[in-house]
Design a protein around this motif. Structure first.
Motif, short mmCIF file in Angstrom:
data_model
loop_
_atom_site.label_atom_id
_atom_site.label_comp_id
_atom_site.label_asym_id
_atom_site.label_seq_id
_atom_site.Cartn_x
_atom_site.Cartn_y
_atom_site.Cartn_z
N UNK A 54 1.67 59.74 18.00
CA UNK A 54 1.13 60.95 18.64
C UNK A 54 0.05 61.65 17.82
N UNK A 55 -1.04 61.93 18.47
CA UNK A 55 -2.18 62.61 17.85
C UNK A 55 -1.79 64.00 17.33
N UNK A 56 -0.92 64.67 18.07
CA UNK A 56 -0.55 66.05 17.72
C UNK A 56 0.25 66.14 16.42
N UNK A 57 0.79 65.03 15.95
CA UNK A 57 1.60 65.05 14.72
C UNK A 57 0.87 64.42 13.53
N UNK A 58 -0.43 64.19 13.69
CA UNK A 58 -1.21 63.54 12.64
C UNK A 58 -2.11 64.55 11.93
N UNK A 59 -2.16 64.43 10.60
CA UNK A 59 -3.07 65.22 9.77
C UNK A 59 -3.94 64.28 8.96
N UNK A 60 -5.17 64.71 8.73
CA UNK A 60 -6.12 63.89 7.98
C UNK A 60 -6.74 64.73 6.86
N UNK A 79 6.99 63.91 11.87
CA UNK A 79 7.93 63.93 12.99
C UNK A 79 7.95 65.37 13.50
N UNK A 80 8.53 65.58 14.66
CA UNK A 80 8.56 66.93 15.23
C UNK A 80 9.42 67.87 14.39
N UNK A 81 10.33 67.34 13.56
CA UNK A 81 11.16 68.21 12.70
C UNK A 81 10.47 68.55 11.37
#
Length: 148
Positions: A54-60, A79-81
């Motif tokens: 998921x794109x929403x849980x990725x940081x760069x 992860x969402x947690x």
């Protein structure tokens, strides 16, 4: 730019003042196109398009503190947690993947505590997990499927 060991992806480019830029879909901005950035952008698209992470849980390229020093990781997938599923260390294609690179991601992971690690120079990809009980690496043929 050099062909890499990834599927072919569509990228957006621009030039300004004799510099080339590539659009980063995670940071939502154009960034200077260096050999390492070329690898990083391929990894991002690989994780999104092939692995369906998921794109929403990725940081760069975010800053972290490691042994009282400020460092930057390349890619982290949460992860969402809030726990970390994956840390990726990217190197330019001409860079060898050496023990020093393993040591670098291991130092980052002392702070991040990811389940899975990936090291790549765009040509060679290494995937592994850390077995905390045995304090050993478990090398993987591919990255595991993402689950929340």
């Amino acid at each position: 730019m050099q062909a890499l060991n990834f599927p072919i992806y569509e990228f957006r480019f621009k030039s300004n003042e004799n510099k080339s830029y590539i659009f980063d879909v995670i940071r939502k901005k154009f960034v200077v196109l260096t050999p390492e950035e070329w690898v990083r952008q391929h990894v991002i698209h690989f994780l999104l398009e092939e692995k369906k992470y998921p794109k929403s849980l990725m940081n760069v390229e975010r800053r972290i503190q490691v042994n009282h020093l400020i460092k930057r990781y390349d890619i982290v997938l949460y992860r969402s947690d809030g726990s970390i599923f994956l840390v990726v260390e990217c190197k330019a294609p001409h860079m060898e993947i050496t023990q020093e690179v393993f040591d670098q991601i291991a130092r980052y992971n002392m702070t991040l505590k990811a389940e899975n690690l990936m090291i790549t120079n765009g040509l060679k990809h290494i995937f592994y997990q850390i077995n905390g009980e045995k304090k050993a690496y478990i090398f993987l043929k591919e990255l595991p499927d993402f689950y929340l």
